[in-house]
Design a protein around this motif. Structure first.
Motif, PDB file in Angstrom:
ATOM      1  N   GLN A 110       0.212  -1.096  -0.088  1.00 17.10           N
ATOM      2  CA  GLN A 110       0.084   0.023   0.027  1.00 17.10           C
ATOM      3  C   GLN A 110       0.856   0.916   0.037  1.00 17.10           C
ATOM      4  OE1 GLN A 110      -2.321  -1.200   3.135  1.00 17.10           O
ATOM      5  NE2 GLN A 110      -3.973  -1.286   2.440  1.00 17.10           N
ATOM      6  N   THR A 111       0.731   1.730  -0.758  1.00 19.86           N
ATOM      7  CA  THR A 111       0.954   3.550  -0.365  1.00 19.86           C
ATOM      8  C   THR A 111       0.120   4.568  -0.655  1.00 19.86           C
ATOM      9  OG1 THR A 111       3.015   2.679  -2.258  1.00 19.86           O
ATOM     10  CG2 THR A 111       2.700   5.053  -2.131  1.00 19.86           C
ATOM     11  N   TYR A 112       0.045   5.419   0.483  1.00 22.29           N
ATOM     12  CA  TYR A 112      -0.616   6.561   0.384  1.00 22.29           C
ATOM     13  C   TYR A 112      -0.423   8.185  -0.202  1.00 22.29           C
ATOM     14  CZ  TYR A 112      -2.312   3.047   4.249  1.00 22.29           C
ATOM     15  OH  TYR A 112      -3.445   2.429   4.460  1.00 22.29           O
ATOM     16  N   LEU A 113      -0.804   8.203  -1.248  1.00 22.42           N
ATOM     17  CA  LEU A 113      -0.801   9.780  -1.317  1.00 22.42           C
ATOM     18  C   LEU A 113      -1.435  11.096  -1.016  1.00 22.42           C
ATOM     19  CD1 LEU A 113      -1.376   8.428  -5.082  1.00 22.42           C
ATOM     20  CD2 LEU A 113       1.407   8.945  -4.661  1.00 22.42           C
ATOM     21  N   THR A 114      -0.578  12.129  -0.536  1.00 23.12           N
ATOM     22  CA  THR A 114      -1.460  13.088   0.471  1.00 23.12           C
ATOM     23  C   THR A 114      -1.330  14.308  -0.431  1.00 23.12           C
ATOM     24  OG1 THR A 114      -2.200  11.848   2.244  1.00 23.12           O
ATOM     25  CG2 THR A 114      -1.609  14.180   2.269  1.00 23.12           C
ATOM     26  N   ALA A 115      -2.285  15.298  -0.960  1.00 20.98           N
ATOM     27  CA  ALA A 115      -1.862  16.814  -1.371  1.00 20.98           C
ATOM     28  C   ALA A 115      -2.750  17.684  -0.502  1.00 20.98           C
ATOM     29  CB  ALA A 115      -2.850  16.774  -2.779  1.00 20.98           C
ATOM     30  N   TYR A 116      -2.042  19.014  -0.117  1.00 15.85           N
ATOM     31  CA  TYR A 116      -2.398  19.436   0.141  1.00 15.85           C
ATOM     32  C   TYR A 116      -2.956  21.066  -0.501  1.00 15.85           C
ATOM     33  CZ  TYR A 116      -0.311  16.846   4.102  1.00 15.85           C
ATOM     34  OH  TYR A 116       0.897  16.032   4.531  1.00 15.85           O
ATOM     35  N   TRP A 117      -4.363  21.301   0.270  1.00 18.12           N
ATOM     36  CA  TRP A 117      -4.641  22.078  -0.690  1.00 18.12           C
ATOM     37  C   TRP A 117      -5.292  23.612   0.077  1.00 18.12           C
ATOM     38  CZ3 TRP A 117      -9.737  23.786   1.597  1.00 18.12           C
ATOM     39  CH2 TRP A 117     -10.186  22.898   1.504  1.00 18.12           C
ATOM     40  N   TYR A 118      -5.644  24.887  -0.261  1.00 21.62           N
ATOM     41  CA  TYR A 118      -5.882  25.651   0.655  1.00 21.62           C
ATOM     42  C   TYR A 118      -7.020  27.003  -0.340  1.00 21.62           C
ATOM     43  CZ  TYR A 118      -6.570  29.807   3.698  1.00 21.62           C
ATOM     44  OH  TYR A 118      -6.542  31.428   4.032  1.00 21.62           O
ATOM     45  N   ASP A 119      -8.159  26.879  -0.298  1.00 23.10           N
ATOM     46  CA  ASP A 119      -8.858  27.320  -0.845  1.00 23.10           C
ATOM     47  C   ASP A 119      -9.006  28.954  -0.551  1.00 23.10           C
ATOM     48  OD1 ASP A 119     -11.725  28.621  -1.862  1.00 23.10           O
ATOM     49  OD2 ASP A 119     -12.068  25.955  -2.224  1.00 23.10           O
ATOM     50  N   PHE A 120      -8.788  30.175  -1.204  1.00 24.64           N
ATOM     51  CA  PHE A 120      -8.462  31.439  -0.283  1.00 24.64           C
ATOM     52  C   PHE A 120     -10.836  31.684  -0.012  1.00 24.64           C
ATOM     53  CE2 PHE A 120      -4.632  30.535  -1.869  1.00 24.64           C
ATOM     54  CZ  PHE A 120      -3.832  31.528  -0.581  1.00 24.64           C
ATOM     55  N   GLU A 121     -10.505  31.529  -1.475  1.00 23.32           N
ATOM     56  CA  GLU A 121     -12.508  32.059  -0.853  1.00 23.32           C
ATOM     57  C   GLU A 121     -13.230  31.801   0.385  1.00 23.32           C
ATOM     58  OE1 GLU A 121     -14.706  31.467  -4.443  1.00 23.32           O
ATOM     59  OE2 GLU A 121     -12.739  32.794  -6.088  1.00 23.32           O
ATOM     60  N   ARG A 122     -13.280  30.658   0.391  1.00 21.94           N
ATOM     61  CA  ARG A 122     -13.772  30.035   1.499  1.00 21.94           C
ATOM     62  C   ARG A 122     -13.188  29.952   3.011  1.00 21.94           C
ATOM     63  NH1 ARG A 122     -16.596  24.618  -1.173  1.00 21.94           N
ATOM     64  NH2 ARG A 122     -17.894  25.644  -2.733  1.00 21.94           N
ATOM     65  N   LYS A 123     -11.789  30.099   2.752  1.00 22.37           N
ATOM     66  CA  LYS A 123     -10.763  30.482   3.835  1.00 22.37           C
ATOM     67  C   LYS A 123     -10.602  28.399   4.758  1.00 22.37           C
ATOM     68  CE  LYS A 123     -10.259  34.918   2.931  1.00 22.37           C
ATOM     69  NZ  LYS A 123      -8.952  35.393   2.379  1.00 22.37           N
ATOM     70  N   GLN A 124     -10.848  28.159   3.447  1.00 20.48           N
ATOM     71  CA  GLN A 124     -10.225  26.587   4.192  1.00 20.48           C
ATOM     72  C   GLN A 124      -9.220  26.171   3.581  1.00 20.48           C
ATOM     73  OE1 GLN A 124     -14.089  24.514   2.704  1.00 20.48           O
ATOM     74  NE2 GLN A 124     -14.530  24.453   4.918  1.00 20.48           N
ATOM     75  N   ASN A 125      -9.289  24.607   4.470  1.00 23.14           N
ATOM     76  CA  ASN A 125      -7.510  24.215   3.983  1.00 23.14           C
ATOM     77  C   ASN A 125      -7.771  22.591   4.491  1.00 23.14           C
ATOM     78  OD1 ASN A 125      -5.723  23.648   6.718  1.00 23.14           O
ATOM     79  ND2 ASN A 125      -6.498  25.601   6.433  1.00 23.14           N
ATOM     80  N   GLY A 126      -7.187  22.225   3.516  1.00 20.54           N
ATOM     81  CA  GLY A 126      -7.253  20.304   4.039  1.00 20.54           C
ATOM     82  C   GLY A 126      -6.392  20.286   3.537  1.00 20.54           C
ATOM     83  N   TYR A 127      -6.270  18.793   2.775  1.00 24.39           N
ATOM     84  CA  TYR A 127      -6.152  17.808   2.359  1.00 24.39           C
ATOM     85  C   TYR A 127      -6.834  15.942   2.390  1.00 24.39           C
ATOM     86  CZ  TYR A 127      -4.567  15.042   6.898  1.00 24.39           C
ATOM     87  OH  TYR A 127      -4.793  14.395   7.713  1.00 24.39           O
ATOM     88  N   GLU A 128      -6.344  15.996   1.220  1.00 25.06           N
ATOM     89  CA  GLU A 128      -7.116  14.853   0.834  1.00 25.06           C
ATOM     90  C   GLU A 128      -5.712  13.100   0.513  1.00 25.06           C
ATOM     91  OE1 GLU A 128     -10.164  14.723  -0.547  1.00 25.06           O
ATOM     92  OE2 GLU A 128      -9.811  16.856   0.549  1.00 25.06           O
ATOM     93  N   THR A 129      -5.808  12.370   1.129  1.00 19.64           N
ATOM     94  CA  THR A 129      -5.291  11.044   0.489  1.00 19.64           C
ATOM     95  C   THR A 129      -5.797   9.883   0.029  1.00 19.64           C
ATOM     96  OG1 THR A 129      -4.139  11.798   2.729  1.00 19.64           O
ATOM     97  CG2 THR A 129      -3.608   9.629   2.294  1.00 19.64           C
ATOM     98  N   LEU A 130      -5.122   8.657  -0.226  1.00 21.37           N
ATOM     99  CA  LEU A 130      -5.677   7.843  -1.180  1.00 21.37           C
ATOM    100  C   LEU A 130      -4.792   6.828  -1.321  1.00 21.37           C
ATOM    101  CD1 LEU A 130      -7.942   6.749  -3.697  1.00 21.37           C
ATOM    102  CD2 LEU A 130      -6.380   8.028  -5.489  1.00 21.37           C
TER     103      LEU A 130
END
Length: 281
Positions: free
Chosen positions: A66-86
């Motif tokens: 198993q390999t886990y891929l993670t990308a981070y994001w920051y939404d300036f309009e919504r002032k939210q941030n987070g990450y997605e892992t697959l």
């Protein structure tokens, strides 16, 4: 544990339970939560669980890594941030399939780096996506590239001159788009071309003439491809009849692949502002 927590059967499930245990106040630290979750899964500790689960055979009798891929994001309009892992299950660890330099040559994967403490994890930390959907597409794209590499055994290359007719990358394929170059263990090359299907009709005759002129074999992949299959791209493989990669074995390997990872059918883990929203296997 007084609460009836479900018994996890995968590493992702153990990690999900660990987050829940930590949030419920049953573990003071993340490491302690991982240990408790691993014990719930009937392992001695998290390291024991990871070693055991990473060596389980899949339905074809092959070992899953198993390999886990993670990308981070920051939404300036919504002032939210987070990450997605697959999580991607491979027949071998990613760093056996690819050297570090080959990782850096791979479409989309070049943006990812290995985590120092866990080689099973690849993070996209330098390139922050603008939205959650962009981050999901990135990890799905990277996962599709890993699917392709694992199935075919091909390695990425930037040496265009070795793949194109007469060693000249100016001999472009009419209508080519999202091109990548790949080689096999015998140093033979092929071209992966992923144009938008609705644009191919405009150049179909020119492409046929190109194949004939340069004696290249062209096959449409039964598997939709790496670049953006949800958005209408289709994978075509092209190889010189004289010294290129034989395409028939590659097509048979791609025929066996499961559907390309897709953000439209998201199977990963999403965290927004450090709150776990979704996790599916």
């Amino acid at each position: 544990m007084s609460k009836n927590y479900p018994k996890p059967t995968t590493l992702a499930g153990i990690k999900s339970l660990a987050k829940e245990l930590h949030a419920d106040g049953l573990a003071a630290t993340h490491s302690e939560a991982l240990k408790l979750a691993s014990i719930r899964a009937e392992y001695q500790n998290y390291q024991h669980a990871r070693n055991a689960l990473n060596s389980l055979p899949n339905s074809q009798g092959k070992v899953k890594h198993q390999t886990y891929l993670t990308a981070y994001w920051y939404d300036f309009e919504r002032k939210q941030n987070g990450y997605e892992t697959l999580c991607v299950s491979l027949s071998q660890p990613w760093d056996v399939l690819l050297t570090q330099s080959q990782l850096e040559l791979s479409p989309e994967l070049w943006k990812y780096t290995a985590e120092d403490q866990d080689q099973n994890r690849l993070h996209k930390q330098t390139f922050i996506d603008n939205t959650q959907q962009d981050a999901r597409e990135s990890v799905c794209y990277a996962a599709r590239v890993l699917q392709f590499i694992d199935a075919t055994g091909l390695k990425p290359s930037w040496d265009l001159s070795l793949a194109y007719p007469n060693g000249n990358s100016e001999n472009r394929i009419p209508g080519q788009d999202h091109v990548s170059i790949w080689s096999d263990e015998n140093d033979r090359y092929l071209i992966a071309d992923e144009p938008y299907v609705d644009r191919l009709e405009l150049v179909s005759n020119k492409r046929e003439n190109w194949y004939t002129k340069y004696r290249y074999n062209d096959m449409k992949s039964p598997w939709r491809g790496m670049h953006y299959p949800d958005g209408g791209t289709q994978l075509y493989l092209l190889s010189s009849y004289e010294n290129g990669v034989p395409l028939e074995p590659i097509m048979r390997a791609l025929q066996q692949l499961s559907a390309p990872f897709s953000k439209a059918n998201w199977l990963g883990e999403s965290v927004i502002d450090r709150v776990l929203l979704q996790h599916q296997l």
